[in-house]
Design a protein around this motif. Structure first.
Motif, PDB file in Angstrom:
ATOM      1  N   MET A  51      15.131  77.527  44.279  1.00  0.00           N
ATOM      2  CA  MET A  51      13.780  78.062  44.345  1.00  0.00           C
ATOM      3  C   MET A  51      13.310  78.475  42.960  1.00  0.00           C
ATOM      4  O   MET A  51      12.181  78.209  42.593  1.00  0.00           O
ATOM      5  CB  MET A  51      13.765  79.236  45.328  1.00  0.00           C
ATOM      6  N   LEU A  52      14.170  79.125  42.210  1.00  0.00           N
ATOM      7  CA  LEU A  52      13.805  79.548  40.866  1.00  0.00           C
ATOM      8  C   LEU A  52      13.565  78.350  39.963  1.00  0.00           C
ATOM      9  O   LEU A  52      12.633  78.337  39.156  1.00  0.00           O
ATOM     10  CB  LEU A  52      14.893  80.450  40.278  1.00  0.00           C
ATOM     11  N   LEU A  53      14.367  77.315  40.127  1.00  0.00           N
ATOM     12  CA  LEU A  53      14.206  76.109  39.319  1.00  0.00           C
ATOM     13  C   LEU A  53      12.861  75.449  39.590  1.00  0.00           C
ATOM     14  O   LEU A  53      12.195  74.994  38.662  1.00  0.00           O
ATOM     15  CB  LEU A  53      15.348  75.131  39.606  1.00  0.00           C
ATOM     16  N   ILE A  54      12.442  75.435  40.843  1.00  0.00           N
ATOM     17  CA  ILE A  54      11.146  74.847  41.186  1.00  0.00           C
ATOM     18  C   ILE A  54      10.016  75.638  40.535  1.00  0.00           C
ATOM     19  O   ILE A  54       9.070  75.060  39.992  1.00  0.00           O
ATOM     20  CB  ILE A  54      10.973  74.793  42.718  1.00  0.00           C
ATOM     21  N   GLN A  55      10.109  76.960  40.553  1.00  0.00           N
ATOM     22  CA  GLN A  55       9.073  77.787  39.940  1.00  0.00           C
ATOM     23  C   GLN A  55       9.038  77.598  38.435  1.00  0.00           C
ATOM     24  O   GLN A  55       7.958  77.555  37.833  1.00  0.00           O
ATOM     25  CB  GLN A  55       9.300  79.250  40.290  1.00  0.00           C
ATOM     26  N   VAL A  56      10.190  77.484  37.808  1.00  0.00           N
ATOM     27  CA  VAL A  56      10.241  77.272  36.361  1.00  0.00           C
ATOM     28  C   VAL A  56       9.652  75.911  36.013  1.00  0.00           C
ATOM     29  O   VAL A  56       8.863  75.785  35.064  1.00  0.00           O
ATOM     30  CB  VAL A  56      11.694  77.405  35.844  1.00  0.00           C
ATOM     31  N   LEU A  57      10.019  74.887  36.767  1.00  0.00           N
ATOM     32  CA  LEU A  57       9.481  73.549  36.511  1.00  0.00           C
ATOM     33  C   LEU A  57       7.975  73.507  36.741  1.00  0.00           C
ATOM     34  O   LEU A  57       7.242  72.868  35.987  1.00  0.00           O
ATOM     35  CB  LEU A  57      10.182  72.516  37.386  1.00  0.00           C
ATOM     36  N   TRP A  58       7.496  74.195  37.764  1.00  0.00           N
ATOM     37  CA  TRP A  58       6.064  74.254  38.034  1.00  0.00           C
ATOM     38  C   TRP A  58       5.334  74.957  36.886  1.00  0.00           C
ATOM     39  O   TRP A  58       4.275  74.521  36.456  1.00  0.00           O
ATOM     40  CB  TRP A  58       5.812  74.960  39.354  1.00  0.00           C
ATOM     41  N   GLY A  59       5.898  76.035  36.385  1.00  0.00           N
ATOM     42  CA  GLY A  59       5.309  76.741  35.257  1.00  0.00           C
ATOM     43  C   GLY A  59       5.263  75.879  34.006  1.00  0.00           C
ATOM     44  O   GLY A  59       4.266  75.870  33.275  1.00  0.00           O
ATOM     45  N   LEU A  60       6.325  75.142  33.741  1.00  0.00           N
ATOM     46  CA  LEU A  60       6.338  74.239  32.582  1.00  0.00           C
ATOM     47  C   LEU A  60       5.321  73.115  32.737  1.00  0.00           C
ATOM     48  O   LEU A  60       4.662  72.737  31.761  1.00  0.00           O
ATOM     49  CB  LEU A  60       7.740  73.656  32.388  1.00  0.00           C
ATOM     50  N   ALA A  61       5.181  72.598  33.936  1.00  0.00           N
ATOM     51  CA  ALA A  61       4.196  71.540  34.175  1.00  0.00           C
ATOM     52  C   ALA A  61       2.780  72.062  33.967  1.00  0.00           C
ATOM     53  O   ALA A  61       1.947  71.393  33.356  1.00  0.00           O
ATOM     54  CB  ALA A  61       4.360  70.975  35.580  1.00  0.00           C
ATOM     55  N   GLN A  62       2.508  73.266  34.441  1.00  0.00           N
ATOM     56  CA  GLN A  62       1.189  73.857  34.246  1.00  0.00           C
ATOM     57  C   GLN A  62       0.912  74.097  32.769  1.00  0.00           C
ATOM     58  O   GLN A  62      -0.194  73.854  32.294  1.00  0.00           O
ATOM     59  CB  GLN A  62       1.078  75.170  35.007  1.00  0.00           C
ATOM     60  N   TRP A  63       1.904  74.568  32.047  1.00  0.00           N
ATOM     61  CA  TRP A  63       1.739  74.821  30.622  1.00  0.00           C
ATOM     62  C   TRP A  63       1.471  73.514  29.867  1.00  0.00           C
ATOM     63  O   TRP A  63       0.562  73.439  29.037  1.00  0.00           O
ATOM     64  CB  TRP A  63       2.983  75.505  30.056  1.00  0.00           C
ATOM     65  N   ALA A  64       2.240  72.471  30.186  1.00  0.00           N
ATOM     66  CA  ALA A  64       2.075  71.191  29.501  1.00  0.00           C
ATOM     67  C   ALA A  64       0.710  70.579  29.807  1.00  0.00           C
ATOM     68  O   ALA A  64       0.036  70.065  28.910  1.00  0.00           O
ATOM     69  CB  ALA A  64       3.196  70.234  29.914  1.00  0.00           C
ATOM     70  N   LEU A  65       0.288  70.652  31.061  1.00  0.00           N
ATOM     71  CA  LEU A  65      -1.009  70.110  31.428  1.00  0.00           C
ATOM     72  C   LEU A  65      -2.133  70.909  30.774  1.00  0.00           C
ATOM     73  O   LEU A  65      -3.124  70.339  30.320  1.00  0.00           O
ATOM     74  CB  LEU A  65      -1.160  70.105  32.945  1.00  0.00           C
TER      75      LEU A  65
END
Length: 60
Positions: free
Chosen positions: A1-15
């Motif tokens: 669950m934490l990994l999904i949130q971290v990946l989602w945050g990185l995707a939002q930052w990159a976009l």
């Protein structure tokens, strides 16, 4: 669950960085509107903002 949130945050930052580089404040504002309208379950607003964002990205 934490990994999904971290990946989602990185995707939002990159976009967000991509939108800011190519489109400036308008792209970041459209991304913010898309995110807020999805969370508020306003699908028409989210679709409209996503279409505008896609159109602006094709022009950039």
């Amino acid at each position: 669950m934490l990994l999904i949130q971290v990946l989602w945050g990185l995707a939002q930052w990159a976009l967000g960085m991509t939108a800011q580089t190519h489109l400036g404040a308008v792209g970041v504002l459209l991304l913010l509107v898309i995110g807020a309208s999805i969370r508020a379950r306003h699908t028409r607003l989210a679709v409209g903002a996503a279409v505008l964002f896609a159109l602006l990205m094709t022009q950039a």
